[in-house]
Design an enzyme around this catalytic site. Sequence first.
Site, mmCIF file in Angstrom:
data_model
loop_
_atom_site.group_PDB
_atom_site.id
_atom_site.type_symbol
_atom_site.label_atom_id
_atom_site.label_comp_id
_atom_site.label_asym_id
_atom_site.label_seq_id
_atom_site.Cartn_x
_atom_site.Cartn_y
_atom_site.Cartn_z
ATOM 1 N NE ARG A 39 2.293 -4.406 11.282
ATOM 2 C CZ ARG A 39 3.220 -4.178 10.353
ATOM 3 N NH1 ARG A 39 4.404 -4.745 10.424
ATOM 4 N NH2 ARG A 39 2.972 -3.378 9.348
ATOM 5 N NE ARG A 45 7.077 -0.144 10.521
ATOM 6 C CZ ARG A 45 6.060 -0.018 9.683
ATOM 7 N NH1 ARG A 45 6.207 0.700 8.579
ATOM 8 N NH2 ARG A 45 4.904 -0.598 9.912
ATOM 9 N NE ARG A 51 -4.095 -1.011 10.103
ATOM 10 C CZ ARG A 51 -2.996 -0.437 9.657
ATOM 11 N NH1 ARG A 51 -3.045 0.741 9.104
ATOM 12 N NH2 ARG A 51 -1.853 -1.049 9.729
ATOM 13 C CE LYS A 90 -2.290 -0.724 3.836
ATOM 14 N NZ LYS A 90 -1.710 -2.005 4.282
ATOM 15 N NE ARG A 94 7.738 -3.073 6.129
ATOM 16 C CZ ARG A 94 6.469 -2.723 5.963
ATOM 17 N NH1 ARG A 94 6.017 -2.417 4.755
ATOM 18 N NH2 ARG A 94 5.652 -2.706 6.983
HETATM 19 P P1 AMP Z 1 1.085 0.683 9.275
HETATM 20 O O1 AMP Z 1 2.343 1.458 9.060
HETATM 21 O O2 AMP Z 1 -0.060 1.172 8.431
HETATM 22 O O3 AMP Z 1 1.272 -0.812 9.155
HETATM 23 O O4 AMP Z 1 0.627 0.965 10.790
HETATM 24 C C1 AMP Z 1 1.470 0.655 11.874
HETATM 25 C C2 AMP Z 1 0.657 0.534 13.141
HETATM 26 O O5 AMP Z 1 -0.005 1.783 13.425
HETATM 27 C C3 AMP Z 1 -0.481 -0.494 13.091
HETATM 28 O O6 AMP Z 1 -0.026 -1.803 13.384
HETATM 29 C C4 AMP Z 1 -1.424 0.047 14.164
HETATM 30 O O7 AMP Z 1 -0.924 -0.230 15.453
HETATM 31 C C5 AMP Z 1 -1.311 1.549 13.962
HETATM 32 N N1 AMP Z 1 -2.316 2.057 12.980
HETATM 33 C C6 AMP Z 1 -2.076 2.579 11.749
HETATM 34 N N2 AMP Z 1 -3.209 2.959 11.153
HETATM 35 C C7 AMP Z 1 -4.206 2.667 12.028
HETATM 36 C C8 AMP Z 1 -5.621 2.812 11.987
HETATM 37 N N3 AMP Z 1 -6.252 3.328 10.915
HETATM 38 N N4 AMP Z 1 -6.333 2.401 13.077
HETATM 39 C C9 AMP Z 1 -5.723 1.872 14.157
HETATM 40 N N5 AMP Z 1 -4.396 1.701 14.256
HETATM 41 C C10 AMP Z 1 -3.627 2.105 13.204
#
Ligand code: AMP
Length: 252
Positions: free
Chosen positions: A200, A189, A109, A34, A156
């Site tokens: 996740r 990360r 999400r 994404k 990653r």
């Molecule tokens: P990402 O970089 O999009 O994988 O997001 C990293 C982490 O941020 C996720 O595993 C969640 O803990 C948090 N996060 C990101 N976007 C959201 C969202 N829309 N709602 C809830 N938690 C989020």
Amino acid sequence: MKLESGGLGASSMADGSSRGIGPIILLGSPGAGKGTQAKRIAERYGIPQISTGDLLRDNVQRHTPLGLQAKDVMARGELVPDELIYDMVAQRLRQVDCDPGFVLDGFPRTPAQAGWLDAFLENEFFDNRDRPGRCTPIVIRIDVDYNQLLHRLTGRRTCLANGHIYNVYLQPPRVPDTCDLDGSRLVTRDDDRDEVIRERLTAYEVQTKPVAEYYERQGRLVSVNGDLPVDEVTELIRLVIEGHRAARADSF
Ligand code: AMP
């Protein structure tokens, strides 16, 4: 609707005819690509990429009250509670650079977030004639095979200085553990560690899959095959967006 193959090379040229592209929502599990595709869409159409993960990480780094609340939840790979996310997203979408449109990556999400977003856009964009981006969002899901996802996520590495992304299996840096672009150290990360990755992916299955179903029920979801090479996925997504634009133009 599912789009399987495109085949043309990707273009990263800004598309001059981008006025009023409106909201674009990218769905897909962690590791589906994404972020990469959102950046390319943002570049092509000259609109901002809005990643809630990036916004949250920025809050964590700056030790804001939101960052302090989100930090541990994120490190466990769980979702940050909806109420904490809404203000952050609303503030960002109200900025003037979002007027012609924006690409959302990592939001919504949960079905509750999807409902909140529909209401927000209805109130703040669709009713506001000064905002040319007032159109129904284009919703695109990038589908990737589970084993492929694990490979992408465990490999990653992210550069400390600017967040440039590598993969030790698929796209290694020239010098191990060092960013090709700015020479900074590459790190895993916190939430790309093995046990967190599984958490996740589970959070995605349980909470985020219903978001796709929410849009599917409304006939707004288009899926693309994310197992294809990255440029081909970009081309598929471009075709979806152009298809929507053509349909909109016809309806005026
Ligand atoms: P990402 O970089 O999009 O994988 O997001 C990293 C982490 O941020 C996720 O595993 C969640 O803990 C948090 N996060 C990101 N976007 C959201 C969202 N829309 N709602 C809830 N938690 C989020």
